[in-house]
Design a protein around this motif. Structure first.
Motif, PDB file in Angstrom:
ATOM      1  N   PRO A  38      17.294   9.093  -8.979  1.00 38.59           N
ATOM      2  CA  PRO A  38      17.102   8.110  -7.913  1.00 38.59           C
ATOM      3  C   PRO A  38      18.346   7.238  -7.768  1.00 38.59           C
ATOM      4  O   PRO A  38      18.900   6.761  -8.763  1.00 38.59           O
ATOM      5  N   GLY A  39      18.800   7.088  -6.522  1.00 49.23           N
ATOM      6  CA  GLY A  39      19.979   6.248  -6.262  1.00 49.23           C
ATOM      7  C   GLY A  39      21.286   7.027  -6.276  1.00 49.23           C
ATOM      8  O   GLY A  39      22.323   6.513  -5.860  1.00 49.23           O
ATOM      9  N   ASP A  40      21.276   8.260  -6.756  1.00 49.92           N
ATOM     10  CA  ASP A  40      22.493   9.071  -6.702  1.00 49.92           C
ATOM     11  C   ASP A  40      22.795   9.424  -5.245  1.00 49.92           C
ATOM     12  O   ASP A  40      21.972   9.203  -4.355  1.00 49.92           O
ATOM     13  N   GLY A  67      17.039  12.943   2.288  1.00 44.60           N
ATOM     14  CA  GLY A  67      17.613  12.085   1.255  1.00 44.60           C
ATOM     15  C   GLY A  67      16.605  11.019   0.845  1.00 44.60           C
ATOM     16  O   GLY A  67      16.292  10.858  -0.336  1.00 44.60           O
ATOM     17  N   ALA A  68      16.064  10.319   1.850  1.00 42.98           N
ATOM     18  CA  ALA A  68      15.152   9.209   1.552  1.00 42.98           C
ATOM     19  C   ALA A  68      13.919   9.705   0.795  1.00 42.98           C
ATOM     20  O   ALA A  68      13.463   9.074  -0.163  1.00 42.98           O
ATOM     21  N   LEU A  69      13.393  10.846   1.196  1.00 43.08           N
ATOM     22  CA  LEU A  69      12.184  11.349   0.536  1.00 43.08           C
ATOM     23  C   LEU A  69      12.445  11.744  -0.914  1.00 43.08           C
ATOM     24  O   LEU A  69      11.529  11.806  -1.724  1.00 43.08           O
ATOM     25  N   ASN A  70      13.705  12.033  -1.209  1.00 42.35           N
ATOM     26  CA  ASN A  70      14.042  12.431  -2.576  1.00 42.35           C
ATOM     27  C   ASN A  70      14.805  11.333  -3.320  1.00 42.35           C
ATOM     28  O   ASN A  70      15.436  11.608  -4.343  1.00 42.35           O
ATOM     29  N   ASP A  71      14.756  10.103  -2.768  1.00 38.11           N
ATOM     30  CA  ASP A  71      15.405   8.941  -3.392  1.00 38.11           C
ATOM     31  C   ASP A  71      16.906   9.132  -3.577  1.00 38.11           C
ATOM     32  O   ASP A  71      17.494   8.676  -4.562  1.00 38.11           O
ATOM     33  N   VAL A  72      17.515   9.842  -2.637  1.00 33.99           N
ATOM     34  CA  VAL A  72      18.947  10.108  -2.722  1.00 33.99           C
ATOM     35  C   VAL A  72      19.611   9.434  -1.529  1.00 33.99           C
ATOM     36  O   VAL A  72      19.086   9.464  -0.417  1.00 33.99           O
ATOM     37  N   GLU A  73      20.778   8.838  -1.780  1.00 39.04           N
ATOM     38  CA  GLU A  73      21.496   8.210  -0.677  1.00 39.04           C
ATOM     39  C   GLU A  73      22.418   9.257  -0.045  1.00 39.04           C
ATOM     40  O   GLU A  73      23.171   9.925  -0.768  1.00 39.04           O
ATOM     41  N   VAL A  74      22.349   9.388   1.266  1.00 43.78           N
ATOM     42  CA  VAL A  74      23.216  10.356   1.951  1.00 43.78           C
ATOM     43  C   VAL A  74      24.388   9.591   2.549  1.00 43.78           C
ATOM     44  O   VAL A  74      24.203   8.722   3.404  1.00 43.78           O
ATOM     45  N   MET A  76       0.824  -1.222   0.000  1.00 43.97           N
ATOM     46  CA  MET A  76       0.000   0.000   0.000  1.00 43.97           C
ATOM     47  C   MET A  76       0.860   1.275   0.000  1.00 43.97           C
ATOM     48  O   MET A  76       0.548   2.239  -0.659  1.00 43.97           O
ATOM     49  N   PHE A  77       1.969   1.255   0.798  1.00 50.14           N
ATOM     50  CA  PHE A  77       2.769   2.484   0.930  1.00 50.14           C
ATOM     51  C   PHE A  77       4.160   2.329   0.317  1.00 50.14           C
ATOM     52  O   PHE A  77       4.679   1.215   0.223  1.00 50.14           O
ATOM     53  N   SER A  78       4.750   3.471  -0.018  1.00 52.15           N
ATOM     54  CA  SER A  78       6.076   3.411  -0.641  1.00 52.15           C
ATOM     55  C   SER A  78       7.114   2.976   0.394  1.00 52.15           C
ATOM     56  O   SER A  78       6.992   3.294   1.581  1.00 52.15           O
ATOM     57  N   SER A  79       8.153   2.301  -0.109  1.00 48.83           N
ATOM     58  CA  SER A  79       9.178   1.825   0.825  1.00 48.83           C
ATOM     59  C   SER A  79       9.961   2.994   1.410  1.00 48.83           C
ATOM     60  O   SER A  79      10.550   2.882   2.476  1.00 48.83           O
ATOM     61  N   ARG A  80       9.932   4.145   0.726  1.00 43.09           N
ATOM     62  CA  ARG A  80      10.686   5.276   1.294  1.00 43.09           C
ATOM     63  C   ARG A  80      10.016   5.822   2.562  1.00 43.09           C
ATOM     64  O   ARG A  80      10.612   6.614   3.275  1.00 43.09           O
ATOM     65  N   THR A  81       8.786   5.370   2.828  1.00 38.53           N
ATOM     66  CA  THR A  81       8.138   5.826   4.072  1.00 38.53           C
ATOM     67  C   THR A  81       8.084   4.717   5.129  1.00 38.53           C
ATOM     68  O   THR A  81       7.310   4.807   6.081  1.00 38.53           O
ATOM     69  N   ASN A  82       8.953   3.714   4.948  1.00 37.11           N
ATOM     70  CA  ASN A  82       8.972   2.608   5.929  1.00 37.11           C
ATOM     71  C   ASN A  82       9.760   2.990   7.172  1.00 37.11           C
ATOM     72  O   ASN A  82      10.727   2.343   7.540  1.00 37.11           O
ATOM     73  N   TRP A  83       9.388   4.056   7.827  1.00 43.83           N
ATOM     74  CA  TRP A  83      10.108   4.479   9.029  1.00 43.83           C
ATOM     75  C   TRP A  83       9.575   3.712  10.238  1.00 43.83           C
ATOM     76  O   TRP A  83       8.385   3.376  10.274  1.00 43.83           O
ATOM     77  N   PRO A  84      10.414   3.514  11.249  1.00 45.57           N
ATOM     78  CA  PRO A  84       9.869   2.978  12.498  1.00 45.57           C
ATOM     79  C   PRO A  84       9.029   4.089  13.139  1.00 45.57           C
ATOM     80  O   PRO A  84       9.553   5.169  13.438  1.00 45.57           O
ATOM     81  N   LEU A  85       7.739   3.861  13.268  1.00 45.64           N
ATOM     82  CA  LEU A  85       6.876   4.961  13.719  1.00 45.64           C
ATOM     83  C   LEU A  85       6.600   4.926  15.226  1.00 45.64           C
ATOM     84  O   LEU A  85       5.856   5.757  15.741  1.00 45.64           O
ATOM     85  N   THR A  86       7.258   3.997  15.908  1.00 47.10           N
ATOM     86  CA  THR A  86       7.047   3.942  17.357  1.00 47.10           C
ATOM     87  C   THR A  86       7.961   4.982  18.020  1.00 47.10           C
ATOM     88  O   THR A  86       9.068   5.226  17.549  1.00 47.10           O
TER      89      THR A  86
END
Ligand code: PLP
Length: 391
Positions: free
Chosen positions: A111-113, A129-136, A1-11
């Motif tokens: 993406p991936g840069d 970085g994650a929200l913009n598909d960039v690796e920091v 359902m959701f993008s993997s870039r929003t797979n944050w631990p929400l606890t």
């Protein structure tokens, strides 16, 4: 359902959980992480801040992708006082520095840069970085009686796909500025690798003393494409007004291309409202009075450290050149998170563990220098004596 870039631990993390429990139990907490200037008791002239919002010009909708020119001229004037003469067309208004980062990441990276960012530093970069598909990727700042950039590691860490080097000037939380010598080498590295510099200068006006080695502003960089980011949240202590900007400098062909592309990104959002843009010149002009108050506060709080941290204690303060934070070196007999949890539960004082800022090892706590001196002194005294008795 959701993008993997929003797979944050929400606890909530352990410290937020402990804070919530204290609140629930009605226990008081002194917050030495507070860095919101609107909550630190500075004298504010309500009329001076709110009157500029009442502007009949706001009733007309004439959007400009770069933000209304009158605001960009005021920003250009701010830089001209630092000896840097900009065309207002080199300036793009945004709804804060965080949005500015997103625009620049979108402009430079597929993406991936990758973007190289200092470590330790401001924790938001991983999210941006994650929200913009960039690796920091991190490059190190090293402490040896003062902070410096590990330039050789920066050069050797280079890999394909790195689009930019990010500098925070001065860095949060180390309070270190980029020096002329460091910038010279960084420019060589970026030039060689066709990469840009992204410079975050939100704390640039909060330097202690002067240092001829300190680079004044990256908005004067001309050899490589540079995006200098700043805004009113720190400069005028008005984070709630949501005004930031990007200044584009560098070789003219690249700069023109970058500006044309940024204009399309900015045009897609048109994020800064007319009332806010029209008020920006006055909000920028009021910075002097609030900056004087803040500088006096943070320097007074730094003096409290030096009164309380007598030589021979197991806790010391790292050197700081500017900004709103101080870093404490504490024994690594326990993790920095355990220290923070202990100080919260036993003394009712909230501090940040170094790992929030990606310090490479245990043994660091970060404190904001903004709280009112009476609150600060008392809480700092508790922090130091607890660490001394527990070491
Ligand atoms: C280094 C740094 N950059 C940017 C920001 C956020 O700025 P803005 O409110 O303009 O998004 C902060 C906020 O603390 C910061 O510490």
């Amino acid at each position: 359902m959701f993008s993997s870039r929003t797979n944050w631990p929400l606890t909530p993390n352990r410290l937020s959980e402990l804070l919530r429990e204290r609140r629930g139990a009605g226990l008081p907490t002194v917050d030495l992480t507070e860095s919101n200037p609107t909550r630190c008791g500075f004298a504010l002239d309500v009329e001076e801040i709110l009157a500029p919002l009442y502007n009949p010009g706001s009733l007309v909708y004439e959007p400009d992708p770069r933000g209304l020119r009158v605001a960009r001229e005021a920003v250009a004037h701010y830089y001209s006082e630092r000896g840097v003469h900009l065309d207002p067309d080199q300036i793009f208004l945004t709804s804060g520095t965080s949005e500015a980062y997103s625009f620049v990441f979108r402009l430079l990276a597929n993406p991936g840069d990758k973007i190289l960012a200092p470590q330790p530093s401001y924790p938001l970069f991983d999210f941006l970085g994650a929200l913009n598909d960039v690796e920091v990727l991190p490059y190190s700042l090293i402490y040896d009686d003062g902070w410096q950039v590990d330039l050789e590691a920066l050069a050797s860490r280079w890999e394909s796909g790195v689009r930019a080097v990010l500098v925070v000037h001065p860095n949060n939380p180390t309070g270190s500025y980029i020096k002329r010598r460091e910038l010279g080498r960084m420019i060589e590295i970026c030039h060689h690798n066709r990469a840009a510099i992204i410079a975050d200068e939100v704390f640039a006006d909060y330097g202690f003393g002067t240092d001829a080695e300190r680079w004044v502003t990256h908005a004067q960089n001309s050899e490589v494409l540079t995006f200098t980011l700043s805004g009113l949240s720190k400069i005028s202590a008005l984070p709630q007004m949501k005004v930031g900007w990007i200044v584009v400098t560098g070789p003219s062909v690249l700069r023109n291309e970058a500006q044309a592309r940024l204009e399309v990104i900015a045009d897609t959002y048109l994020s800064v409202s007319a009332p806010v843009a029209l008020a920006t010149p006055q909000w920028l002009a009021r910075r002097r009075s609030i900056q004087a108050q803040i500088l006096e506060r943070v320097q007074a709080n730094l003096r409290r450290f030096d009164e309380l941290l007598t030589p021979g204690l197991p806790v010391t303060r790292l050197k700081v050149e500017g900004g709103w934070y101080a870093v404490l070196r504490v024994p690594s007999t326990r993790s920095d998170e355990d220290w923070a949890a202990d100080l919260l539960t036993q003394e009712g004082v909230s501090v940040h563990p170094g790992h929030f800022y990606d310090f490479p090892s245990e043994g660091f706590l970060v404190l904001s220098l903004l709280p009112a001196p009476e609150i600060f002194q008392d809480a700092l005294g508790k922090v130091i004596s607890r660490i001394c008795t527990q070491s």
